[in-house]
Design an enzyme around this catalytic site. Structure first.
Site, PDB file in Angstrom:
ATOM      1  N   CYS A  87       0.621  -1.374   0.089  1.00 32.15           N
ATOM      2  CA  CYS A  87      -0.067   0.051   0.027  1.00 32.15           C
ATOM      3  C   CYS A  87       0.931   1.287  -0.011  1.00 32.15           C
ATOM      4  O   CYS A  87       0.514   2.234  -0.417  1.00 32.15           O
ATOM      5  CB  CYS A  87      -0.902  -0.054   1.171  1.00 32.15           C
ATOM      6  SG  CYS A  87      -0.140  -0.202   2.837  1.00 32.15           S
ATOM      7  N   HIS A 146      19.244   0.570   0.319  1.00 32.08           N
ATOM      8  CA  HIS A 146      17.802   0.559   0.327  1.00 32.08           C
ATOM      9  C   HIS A 146      17.093  -0.628   0.642  1.00 32.08           C
ATOM     10  O   HIS A 146      16.052  -0.651   1.343  1.00 32.08           O
ATOM     11  CB  HIS A 146      17.445   1.369  -1.147  1.00 32.08           C
ATOM     12  CG  HIS A 146      16.060   1.327  -1.065  1.00 32.08           C
ATOM     13  ND1 HIS A 146      15.438   2.630  -0.543  1.00 32.08           N
ATOM     14  CD2 HIS A 146      14.988   0.964  -1.883  1.00 32.08           C
ATOM     15  CE1 HIS A 146      13.815   2.546  -0.789  1.00 32.08           C
ATOM     16  NE2 HIS A 146      13.748   1.456  -1.517  1.00 32.08           N
TER      17      HIS A 146
END
Length: 328
Positions: A50, A96
């Protein structure tokens, strides 16, 4: 082979842009497979939650691989939407990913769901034949780093999930949740976590609905609630105090007109709506109704930022540990 990560998240793109890039949870492997058909790209993992959509690839040359990947996405997204993408290569992409699985790049710092979501994305890519040596080694290493961080730091303590933030917010608005009636639309893992937290905070009535009724029945039985068929859930609007919606629908499932139709019957009691779906389940106009409190996934970030400040020290410890893992 060189590593490339191309994506967008809750910090670089609003929800109305993220929902256009979203990939269905059961289509991640298929999408990864589609990407390795592109020139120069040998391996791929597609992650979609989401809060983010990211594509990790191993390519013969990072610059050319990133160019091909950008062109592929641009073929189905507007120029404006493409401006929200970030691009990372080599060690920057590796760093990351490691920060991501540790919950350091999440809207709610230290959240636990992202670890499982990354694992699911990788497993689907692996099963579809979209990964080989480079990404297999990278993702397995990231899971090892994630476990180490969670074992040796306190980054998970407190509000560590979107679900817990939402429950805290409901408790603040109502004073407490004792005797509240909670309706959950969507029977996925997020719905299960939020519903369980609501019940633990004093909610006494739980209604569950889902497009696949059997899943609603199973979740209701597990939590001691009641399941209603998806075409009948509007009848619950008159009695619900809290509605949590987390479906995979592409169009809103709850509209302002549906709420307006039951306001008098509800005697204008407060109604707290938590929309944790992307694309959003609840029409934005619902939030303009006087006694309705609507929070979507982006608004929950305000509470998440409070937790972020209190954990600054833990973040520094985590970052130091991750840097040690990045070293050759």
């Amino acid at each position: 082979m060189e590593l490339v990560c191309l994506g967008l998240n809750h910090e670089t793109a609003p929800v109305e842009v993220r929902e256009h890039f979203a990939v269905a949870a059961d289509a991640l492997g298929e999408k990864a497979r589609e990407i390795i058909e592109l020139s120069t790209i040998a391996e791929s993992v597609v992650l979609s939650t989401c809060n983010r959509m990211e594509i990790y690839v191993a390519a013969e040359h990072a610059d050319y691989g990133a160019k091909i990947l950008n062109e592929h996405l641009a073929s189905s997204h507007s120029e404006v939407a493409m401006e929200h993408l970030y691009q990372k290569t080599g060690d920057e992409a590796k760093l990351h990913l490691f920060r991501l699985v540790c919950g350091l790049d999440s809207m709610v710092l230290g959240e636990t769901e992202i670890f499982g979501q990354v694992k699911q994305a990788y497993q689907q890519a692996l099963a579809s034949g979209a990964t080989k040596g480079v990404l297999n080694k990278l993702f397995q290493k990231s899971f090892s780093v994630g476990k180490r961080i969670r074992t040796h730091t306190s980054i998970q303590k407190g509000q560590t999930s979107v679900g817990s933030v939402a429950v805290d917010l409901a408790a603040k608005i109502f004073g407490n949740l004792k005797g509240s009636h909670v309706m959950v639309i969507g029977a996925g893992e997020m719905s299960r976590q939020v519903a369980r937290s609501m019940l633990s905070r004093g909610a006494t009535d739980l209604t569950v609905t889902n497009r696949t009724n059997q899943r609603a029945v199973e979740l209701a039985e597990e939590l001691g609630g009641e399941a209603v068929p998806f075409d009948c859930w509007e009848g619950t609007l008159a009695t619900a105090d809290v509605i949590v919606s987390s479906t995979g629908a592409s169009e809103p499932v709850l509209t302002a007109s549906q709420i307006e139709a039951v306001r008098r019957k509800r005697k204008y009691r407060p109604l707290f709506l938590i929309d944790i779906a992307v694309p959003r389940d609840i029409e934005a106009a619902v939030g303009e109704i006087d006694e309705v409190y609507l929070y979507d996934i982006d608004k929950l970030q305000q509470l998440a930022s409070e937790a972020r400040e209190s954990r600054a020290q833990q973040v520094r410890i985590c970052e130091e540990m991750i840097q040690e893992e990045i070293k050759p």
